[in-house]
Every structure is written in structure tokens, then in C-alpha cells.
Scaffold this motif. Structure first.
Motif, short mmCIF file in Angstrom:
data_model
loop_
_atom_site.label_atom_id
_atom_site.label_comp_id
_atom_site.label_asym_id
_atom_site.label_seq_id
_atom_site.Cartn_x
_atom_site.Cartn_y
_atom_site.Cartn_z
N LEU A 119 0.83 -1.21 0.00
CA LEU A 119 0.00 0.00 0.00
C LEU A 119 0.86 1.25 0.00
O LEU A 119 0.53 2.25 -0.65
CB LEU A 119 -0.92 0.00 1.23
CG LEU A 119 -2.19 -0.84 1.13
CD1 LEU A 119 -2.91 -0.84 2.46
CD2 LEU A 119 -3.10 -0.31 0.05
N GLY A 128 -3.88 4.40 -2.12
CA GLY A 128 -3.04 3.78 -1.10
C GLY A 128 -2.30 4.92 -0.43
O GLY A 128 -2.63 6.08 -0.65
N PHE A 131 -1.26 6.56 5.43
CA PHE A 131 -2.23 6.31 6.49
C PHE A 131 -2.83 4.92 6.36
O PHE A 131 -2.98 4.20 7.36
CB PHE A 131 -3.32 7.38 6.49
CG PHE A 131 -3.08 8.42 7.53
CD1 PHE A 131 -3.56 8.25 8.82
CD2 PHE A 131 -2.34 9.54 7.24
CE1 PHE A 131 -3.32 9.20 9.79
CE2 PHE A 131 -2.08 10.49 8.20
CZ PHE A 131 -2.57 10.32 9.48
N GLN A 132 -3.15 4.52 5.14
CA GLN A 132 -3.71 3.19 4.93
C GLN A 132 -2.68 2.12 5.30
O GLN A 132 -3.00 1.15 6.02
CB GLN A 132 -4.13 3.01 3.47
CG GLN A 132 -5.36 3.81 3.08
CD GLN A 132 -5.03 5.21 2.63
OE1 GLN A 132 -3.98 5.75 2.95
NE2 GLN A 132 -5.94 5.83 1.91
N SER A 135 -2.19 2.00 9.04
CA SER A 135 -3.26 1.36 9.80
C SER A 135 -3.23 -0.15 9.62
O SER A 135 -3.57 -0.89 10.56
CB SER A 135 -4.61 1.94 9.42
OG SER A 135 -4.80 1.85 8.04
N VAL A 136 -2.83 -0.63 8.45
CA VAL A 136 -2.69 -2.08 8.27
C VAL A 136 -1.56 -2.60 9.17
O VAL A 136 -1.69 -3.66 9.81
CB VAL A 136 -2.44 -2.43 6.79
CG1 VAL A 136 -2.07 -3.88 6.63
CG2 VAL A 136 -3.68 -2.13 5.97
N GLY A 138 -0.65 -1.18 11.92
CA GLY A 138 -1.20 -1.12 13.27
C GLY A 138 -2.08 -2.32 13.57
O GLY A 138 -2.05 -2.86 14.68
N ALA A 139 -2.85 -2.76 12.57
CA ALA A 139 -3.70 -3.94 12.75
C ALA A 139 -2.85 -5.18 13.03
O ALA A 139 -3.20 -6.02 13.87
CB ALA A 139 -4.57 -4.16 11.53
N VAL A 142 -1.89 -4.95 16.58
CA VAL A 142 -3.01 -5.30 17.46
C VAL A 142 -3.17 -6.81 17.54
O VAL A 142 -3.38 -7.38 18.62
CB VAL A 142 -4.30 -4.63 16.96
CG1 VAL A 142 -5.51 -5.21 17.67
CG2 VAL A 142 -4.25 -3.13 17.19
N LEU A 212 -0.65 3.43 16.53
CA LEU A 212 -1.98 2.81 16.66
C LEU A 212 -1.91 1.57 17.55
O LEU A 212 -2.79 1.34 18.39
CB LEU A 212 -2.54 2.47 15.28
CG LEU A 212 -2.93 3.69 14.45
CD1 LEU A 212 -3.33 3.27 13.04
CD2 LEU A 212 -4.07 4.44 15.10
N LEU A 215 -1.61 2.70 21.04
CA LEU A 215 -2.90 3.18 21.53
C LEU A 215 -3.76 2.01 21.97
O LEU A 215 -4.47 2.08 22.97
CB LEU A 215 -3.63 3.96 20.44
CG LEU A 215 -3.28 5.42 20.27
CD1 LEU A 215 -3.99 5.98 19.05
CD2 LEU A 215 -3.67 6.21 21.49
N PHE A 216 -3.69 0.90 21.21
CA PHE A 216 -4.49 -0.27 21.57
C PHE A 216 -4.00 -0.87 22.88
O PHE A 216 -4.79 -1.30 23.71
CB PHE A 216 -4.41 -1.32 20.46
CG PHE A 216 -5.20 -2.56 20.78
CD1 PHE A 216 -6.58 -2.54 20.72
CD2 PHE A 216 -4.56 -3.72 21.16
CE1 PHE A 216 -7.30 -3.66 21.03
CE2 PHE A 216 -5.28 -4.84 21.47
CZ PHE A 216 -6.66 -4.82 21.41
N LEU A 217 -2.68 -0.86 23.07
CA LEU A 217 -2.12 -1.38 24.32
C LEU A 217 -2.61 -0.52 25.49
O LEU A 217 -2.84 -1.02 26.59
CB LEU A 217 -0.59 -1.36 24.24
CG LEU A 217 0.16 -2.10 25.33
CD1 LEU A 217 -0.23 -3.56 25.34
CD2 LEU A 217 1.65 -1.96 25.13
N GLY A 218 -2.78 0.78 25.24
CA GLY A 218 -3.45 1.66 26.20
C GLY A 218 -2.67 1.90 27.47
O GLY A 218 -3.19 1.75 28.56
N GLY A 219 -1.44 2.28 27.37
CA GLY A 219 -0.67 2.59 28.57
C GLY A 219 0.79 2.58 28.21
O GLY A 219 1.19 1.96 27.23
#
Lengths: 227, 102
Positions: A119, A128, A131-132, A135-136, A138-139, A142, A212, A215-219
Motif C-alpha cells: 500500500l 493507497g 495512512f492506509q 493502519s494495516v 497497526g492492525a 493489534v 496505533l 494506543l491499543f495497548l493503552g498505557g
């Protein structure tokens, strides 16, 4: 109880009234729009040659309106700082991911990284971009976090922070570097623009993906300063 | 050609109706988990709407960020809210028993 119900009913009526006024106002505004707004697409098309990329969306995001993208990335970083300021990672009960999630993440994560790279590369001439791709990425992060993977403590300190600011840093460097030879801020020389945009996008992808996932880990992950 | 445009009209109308329905349900749902799942579905259909509007770039971003990562973030936040809610509920229980005593 009845008085409470009464105020609730009045409040609801007031809400409906306000929403109706807003809807009428919005409808009026839309109806008043000029039907033949020219837009800037023609201007973008004529200047596309100078931007260094052939995808008009990337040209606008990374070159003509680079400020917007720069500030978007700053917003993402500030959001992460905000989350980190709330404290460390809560003690989750560690659960083993189970064979399905474990196998799936092993299969999917390399593919997601590959897709992110694709991308990023394709963004210069087709839909593409950073950012796209970010985010992939980042996924993928996650998915790794969900299946129980954690960052090594040695990398959670300075190396993580360097990657987090890499995108913003590259953007500011590329935008500000040419101030020295007399360009205005974020004006790339068109001979180098293509390569510069790809480099900035690569750094941005990495930063966005890691931000990202963080951020998901959150801390704030604990850094092993003693090591 | 005529049939194709008619089909597109039908598809677009269904898409818009579905979007409004999902948005309404997501806002009105008292169950937060359900609301998040509805929001993810809304994001995916929204990506489809962006494709119909000839904006594949935005569609990609919407599918990846709007539907994927925001959904994951919201679910993580919900899990945290729940663990915090248990904490607060314990506190309020203590308060109530005290009130009964007095």
C-alpha cells in the motif's frame, strides 16, 4: 417521580425542537450551495507533474497540502501522549491465545506487513498511501498484542519513542530542510519530490502503525532502564 | 445500460437505508458491546459508500481505521470500563450498606 418524568418530557421536547431547527438549517445550507462549484481538481491536475507522484490524492496529501497531513500525525502523537499520561498498563489476566488465534496470527502478521508495504509503494500512482499502510501495520500490531506478544523491555524505552516520532521528524526535516536553500516551508524541489515523498511516507507508515498499536495497548509500556 | 443504472440506484438506496439504520441502532443500543459491533458494521458499509462515491483512498482508510482499528480500540476501552465499573460498584455497595446502618 412525576415531576422527574415531567422535566424529562420537556427536555426531550426541547431536544427535538433543537434538532429540527438544526436539520432545517443544514437542509437550507445544502440547498443554497452552488450546484457547479469548480473545486480545485483542475489545478491539481495541471500541477501534478511537479508534485513527483502520479496519484492526485497522494499529491494533495503529501505535497500541495502537506501541512494537513503533518498536523494529523502530530494529533495522533498527542493522542498517544494523552493515553500514556493516564498511567501504565493495567494488569490484564494473561490468557493463552489458543491454537486458532496463535496459528492465525502467525500466518496473518507477515501478510499484513507485506500488504502495508504494498500500500505504501502503490500510493504514488494508485489509491493507497501512508495512512492506509500505517493502519494495516497497526492492525498487525493489534493482532500480535492480542495473541500475547509484548515488546521486549529493552526496546520499550528510547527505541520505541524514536520510532514514534520518526514520521513527524522526517516530515519536518524534509519540509524544513529546503528552507536553507530559499524554498518556503514544505516546498520540495520537483526533481527530488518523488523520492522525498516516498521516504516521508515510509517513516510515517512506521510511526502511524506503531502509534496505533501502542494506543491499543493503552498505557505506557514499562521500559527496562536498568538493563 | 438502463438496467445497470437502475440496479445501482437500488443498491445505493439500500446502502443509505442500511447506514441510517445501523447508525440509529448503534446510538440507541443500551448494550455497549452491541453498539460497538454495530459501529464496526457501520464503518464497513461506510467504506462501501466511499467506493460508490469514487473515493477508493478514503474507502481504504475508512475500512482500515474506521472499521478495524477504531473497533479494536473501542472494545479495549469497553473491557477497561468494565473492570473499572466493577471497582466502582464495589465502592458504591460499601456506601449503601453504611447508609443503611445509619
Amino acid at each position: 417521580m412525576t415531576a422527574n418524568g415531567q422535566t424529562g418530557k420537556t427536555f426531550r421536547l426541547l431536544l427535538v425542537l433543537l434538532l429540527t431547527v438544526m436539520a432545517v438549517g443544514l437542509g437550507y445550507a445544502v440547498l443554497e450551495l452552488h450546484s457547479s462549484a469548480g473545486g480545485l481538481s483542475k489545478q491539481v491536475a495541471t500541477n501534478l507533474e511537479a508534485s513527483g507522484v502520479s496519484n492526485p490524492v497522494t499529491a494533495v496529501l503529501l505535497n500541495f497540502r502537506g501541512y494537513d497531513t503533518l498536523l494529523e500525525m502530530a494529533v495522533l502523537l498527542v493522542a498517544l501522549i494523552g493515553v500514556w499520561s493516564l498511567g501504565g498498563i493495567p494488569d490484564y489476566r494473561e490468557s493463552s491465545p489458543g491454537p486458532v488465534l496463535d496459528t492465525l496470527s502467525r500466518l496473518l502478521v507477515p501478510m499484513l506487513i507485506l500488504v502495508a508495504g504494498y500500500l505504501l509503494w502503490v500510493g504514488t500512482h494508485a489509491p493507497g498511501g501512508a495512512f492506509q499502510a500505517g493502519s494495516v501495520l497497526g492492525a498487525a500490531g493489534v493482532l500480535l498484542l492480542l495473541s500475547g506478544w509484548r515488546l521486549e523491555k529493552i526496546f520499550a524505552g528510547l527505541p520505541l519513542r524514536v520510532i514514534l516520532i520518526l514520521g513527524l521528524g522526517a516530515f519536518v526535516t524534509a519540509g524544513g530542510g529546503f528552507l536553507l536553500i530559499g524554498n518556503v516551508f514544505m516546498e520540495y524541489p520537483s526533481a527530488l519530490a518523488g523520492e522525498l515523498i516516498l521516504m516521508v511516507e515510509a517513516a510515517a507508515t512506521l510511526s502511524i502503525g506503531v502509534t496505533l498499536a501502542a494506543l491499543f495497548l493503552g498505557g505506557r509500556p514499562e521500559a527496562g532502564l536498568d538493563k | 445500460m438502463e438496467a445497470l443504472t437502475l440496479l445501482q440506484w437500488v443498491f445505493d438506496s439500500l446502502l443509505v437505508l442500511c447506514l441510517f439504520w445501523l447508525a440509529g441502532r448503534a446510538l440507541a443500543s443500551p448494550d455497549l458491546f452491541k453498539a460497538i459491533v454495530l459501529f464496526i458494521a457501520f464503518g464497513l458499509l461506510m467504506a462501501l459508500a466511499w467506493v460508490r462515491l469514487d473515493a477508493p483512498d478514503v474507502a481504504l482508510a475508512e475500512a482500515a481505521i474506521g472499521a478495524g482499528l477504531t473497533g479494536a480500540l473501542l472494545l479495549a476501552a469497553l473491557a477497561r470500563l468494565k473492570s473499572m465499573g466493577d471497582l466502582y460498584r464495589d465502592d458504591s455497595d460499601c456506601g449503601e450498606t453504611k447508609g443503611d446502618d445509619s
